[in-house]
Design a protein around this motif. Structure first.
Motif, mmCIF file in Angstrom:
data_model
loop_
_atom_site.group_PDB
_atom_site.id
_atom_site.type_symbol
_atom_site.label_atom_id
_atom_site.label_comp_id
_atom_site.label_asym_id
_atom_site.label_seq_id
_atom_site.Cartn_x
_atom_site.Cartn_y
_atom_site.Cartn_z
ATOM 1 N N GLU A 134 0.686 -1.421 -0.202
ATOM 2 C CA GLU A 134 0.132 -0.264 -0.353
ATOM 3 C C GLU A 134 0.820 0.848 -0.546
ATOM 4 O OE1 GLU A 134 -3.154 0.063 2.742
ATOM 5 O OE2 GLU A 134 -3.302 -2.036 2.689
ATOM 6 N N ASP A 135 0.063 2.381 -0.753
ATOM 7 C CA ASP A 135 1.156 3.753 -0.682
ATOM 8 C C ASP A 135 1.135 4.889 -0.140
ATOM 9 O OD1 ASP A 135 -0.709 4.060 -2.713
ATOM 10 O OD2 ASP A 135 0.098 4.522 -4.408
ATOM 11 N N ILE A 136 0.738 6.317 -0.162
ATOM 12 C CA ILE A 136 0.371 6.769 0.631
ATOM 13 C C ILE A 136 -0.609 7.780 -0.018
ATOM 14 C CG2 ILE A 136 2.987 7.581 1.334
ATOM 15 C CD1 ILE A 136 2.204 10.020 -0.581
ATOM 16 N N TYR A 137 -1.220 7.013 -1.042
ATOM 17 C CA TYR A 137 -2.838 6.864 -1.953
ATOM 18 C C TYR A 137 -3.941 6.343 -1.532
ATOM 19 C CZ TYR A 137 0.195 10.948 -3.915
ATOM 20 O OH TYR A 137 1.435 11.979 -4.138
ATOM 21 N N ALA A 138 -3.572 5.179 -0.476
ATOM 22 C CA ALA A 138 -4.361 4.218 -0.344
ATOM 23 C C ALA A 138 -5.242 3.236 -1.534
ATOM 24 C CB ALA A 138 -5.477 4.603 0.434
ATOM 25 N N ARG A 139 -3.747 2.928 -2.009
ATOM 26 C CA ARG A 139 -3.791 2.829 -3.833
ATOM 27 C C ARG A 139 -2.650 0.705 -3.432
ATOM 28 N NH1 ARG A 139 -0.639 5.271 -8.301
ATOM 29 N NH2 ARG A 139 0.329 5.036 -6.526
ATOM 30 N N ARG A 140 -3.710 -0.580 -3.694
ATOM 31 C CA ARG A 140 -2.863 -1.556 -3.564
ATOM 32 C C ARG A 140 -2.077 -1.935 -4.383
ATOM 33 N NH1 ARG A 140 -7.858 -4.772 0.438
ATOM 34 N NH2 ARG A 140 -7.175 -2.735 2.282
ATOM 35 N N ILE A 141 -1.190 -2.218 -4.738
ATOM 36 C CA ILE A 141 0.070 -2.473 -5.447
ATOM 37 C C ILE A 141 -0.258 -4.175 -4.907
ATOM 38 C CG2 ILE A 141 1.773 -2.402 -6.318
ATOM 39 C CD1 ILE A 141 1.838 0.890 -5.429
ATOM 40 N N LEU A 142 -0.690 -4.930 -6.211
ATOM 41 C CA LEU A 142 0.027 -6.828 -5.676
ATOM 42 C C LEU A 142 1.511 -6.395 -6.591
ATOM 43 C CD1 LEU A 142 -0.847 -9.119 -5.090
ATOM 44 C CD2 LEU A 142 -1.861 -8.903 -7.820
ATOM 45 N N VAL A 143 2.214 -7.572 -6.055
ATOM 46 C CA VAL A 143 3.406 -8.151 -6.835
ATOM 47 C C VAL A 143 3.998 -9.440 -6.339
ATOM 48 C CG1 VAL A 143 6.423 -7.521 -5.902
ATOM 49 C CG2 VAL A 143 4.212 -5.231 -6.068
ATOM 50 N N LEU A 144 3.888 -9.648 -7.855
ATOM 51 C CA LEU A 144 4.265 -11.227 -8.061
ATOM 52 C C LEU A 144 6.133 -11.299 -8.212
ATOM 53 C CD1 LEU A 144 3.408 -14.164 -8.392
ATOM 54 C CD2 LEU A 144 3.407 -12.958 -10.969
ATOM 55 N N TYR A 145 6.450 -12.910 -6.844
ATOM 56 C CA TYR A 145 7.975 -12.803 -6.859
ATOM 57 C C TYR A 145 7.689 -14.232 -7.395
ATOM 58 C CZ TYR A 145 8.354 -8.491 -4.146
ATOM 59 O OH TYR A 145 8.720 -7.086 -3.354
ATOM 60 N N MET A 146 8.942 -14.100 -8.791
ATOM 61 C CA MET A 146 8.379 -15.909 -8.721
ATOM 62 C C MET A 146 10.495 -16.014 -8.311
ATOM 63 S SD MET A 146 5.784 -17.097 -11.475
ATOM 64 C CE MET A 146 7.181 -16.689 -12.755
ATOM 65 N N GLU A 147 10.247 -17.045 -8.174
ATOM 66 C CA GLU A 147 11.899 -18.184 -8.171
ATOM 67 C C GLU A 147 11.824 -19.433 -9.391
ATOM 68 O OE1 GLU A 147 15.525 -19.519 -5.684
ATOM 69 O OE2 GLU A 147 14.045 -18.446 -5.485
ATOM 70 N N ILE A 148 12.823 -19.213 -10.018
ATOM 71 C CA ILE A 148 12.550 -20.247 -11.536
ATOM 72 C C ILE A 148 13.829 -21.011 -11.558
ATOM 73 C CG2 ILE A 148 10.322 -19.324 -12.885
ATOM 74 C CD1 ILE A 148 12.494 -18.197 -14.440
ATOM 75 N N GLN A 149 13.277 -22.227 -11.594
ATOM 76 C CA GLN A 149 14.917 -22.755 -12.201
ATOM 77 C C GLN A 149 15.320 -23.300 -13.720
ATOM 78 O OE1 GLN A 149 16.372 -24.687 -9.475
ATOM 79 N NE2 GLN A 149 18.112 -25.078 -10.862
ATOM 80 N N ARG A 150 16.705 -22.313 -14.231
ATOM 81 C CA ARG A 150 16.529 -22.877 -15.196
ATOM 82 C C ARG A 150 17.175 -24.012 -16.014
ATOM 83 N NH1 ARG A 150 20.767 -17.503 -17.195
ATOM 84 N NH2 ARG A 150 19.053 -15.999 -17.472
ATOM 85 N N PRO A 151 17.244 -24.320 -17.116
ATOM 86 C CA PRO A 151 17.605 -25.689 -17.608
ATOM 87 C C PRO A 151 18.673 -26.066 -16.962
ATOM 88 C CG PRO A 151 16.266 -24.904 -18.981
ATOM 89 C CD PRO A 151 16.648 -23.386 -18.012
ATOM 90 N N GLY A 152 19.660 -25.182 -16.871
ATOM 91 C CA GLY A 152 20.925 -24.994 -17.228
ATOM 92 C C GLY A 152 21.719 -25.282 -15.134
ATOM 93 N N GLY A 153 20.027 -25.552 -14.366
ATOM 94 C CA GLY A 153 20.214 -25.833 -12.781
ATOM 95 C C GLY A 153 20.673 -24.594 -11.814
ATOM 96 N N HIS A 154 20.692 -23.561 -13.078
ATOM 97 C CA HIS A 154 21.182 -22.308 -12.155
ATOM 98 C C HIS A 154 19.828 -21.473 -11.677
ATOM 99 C CE1 HIS A 154 25.351 -22.466 -13.439
ATOM 100 N NE2 HIS A 154 24.640 -22.595 -14.083
ATOM 101 N N SER A 155 19.720 -21.031 -10.735
ATOM 102 C CA SER A 155 18.226 -20.403 -10.675
ATOM 103 C C SER A 155 18.361 -18.591 -10.551
ATOM 104 C CB SER A 155 18.373 -20.113 -8.722
ATOM 105 O OG SER A 155 18.539 -19.297 -8.077
ATOM 106 N N LEU A 156 16.462 -18.358 -11.128
ATOM 107 C CA LEU A 156 16.522 -17.068 -11.692
ATOM 108 C C LEU A 156 15.356 -16.712 -10.749
ATOM 109 C CD1 LEU A 156 17.396 -15.163 -14.076
ATOM 110 C CD2 LEU A 156 15.255 -15.763 -15.661
ATOM 111 N N ASP A 157 16.122 -15.373 -9.884
ATOM 112 C CA ASP A 157 14.820 -14.446 -9.181
ATOM 113 C C ASP A 157 14.213 -13.701 -10.760
ATOM 114 O OD1 ASP A 157 14.757 -15.824 -7.149
ATOM 115 O OD2 ASP A 157 16.325 -14.230 -6.680
ATOM 116 N N SER A 158 12.780 -13.789 -10.365
ATOM 117 C CA SER A 158 11.803 -12.763 -11.715
ATOM 118 C C SER A 158 10.693 -11.980 -10.615
ATOM 119 C CB SER A 158 10.798 -13.409 -12.708
ATOM 120 O OG SER A 158 10.314 -13.198 -13.623
ATOM 121 N N TYR A 159 11.470 -10.841 -11.199
ATOM 122 C CA TYR A 159 10.186 -9.413 -10.584
ATOM 123 C C TYR A 159 9.411 -8.934 -11.609
ATOM 124 C CZ TYR A 159 13.533 -10.133 -6.941
ATOM 125 O OH TYR A 159 14.594 -10.755 -5.853
#
Length: 102
Positions: A77-102
């Motif tokens: 929530e910000d100062i203007y009483a708006r609600r913001i939905l944020v999606l955080y995903m952690e995915i696994q790359r085919p090579g075995g390295h994890s990639l954070d997607s914001y």
């Protein structure tokens, strides 16, 4: 001395015009809006967002659910009483390295 004040005020006025035109363009072009689709039957996650006009205007990500390690949804929530939905995903790359997607 007042000559310098006029130059400084002109600089602030021009900077304000650029910032306000940038903000109005983001509102009119609907930058950042889109949708998230989670399809359990097919095992696919689709994320679509609108960007700035140009080559990458449409941002479309398609991921397999089996590659996603975790999903976290946060409501801010910000100062203007708006609600913001944020999606955080952690995915696994085919090579075995994890990639954070914001």
């Amino acid at each position: 001395m007042s000559c310098y004040l006029g130059i400084v005020m002109s600089f602030y006025g021009i900077a304000g015009l650029f910032i306000s035109s940038y903000l109005w363009c983001t509102i009119l072009w609907n930058v950042g809006s889109g949708y998230d689709r989670f399809d359990r039957k097919e095992g696919i996650v689709c994320i679509f967002r609108w960007g700035f006009p140009g080559k990458n205007r449409r941002i479309f990500l398609r991921l397999l659910m089996k590659d996603i390690q975790s999903i976290r949804i946060a409501v801010k929530e910000d100062i203007y009483a708006r609600r913001i939905l944020v999606l955080y995903m952690e995915i696994q790359r085919p090579g075995g390295h994890s990639l954070d997607s914001y």
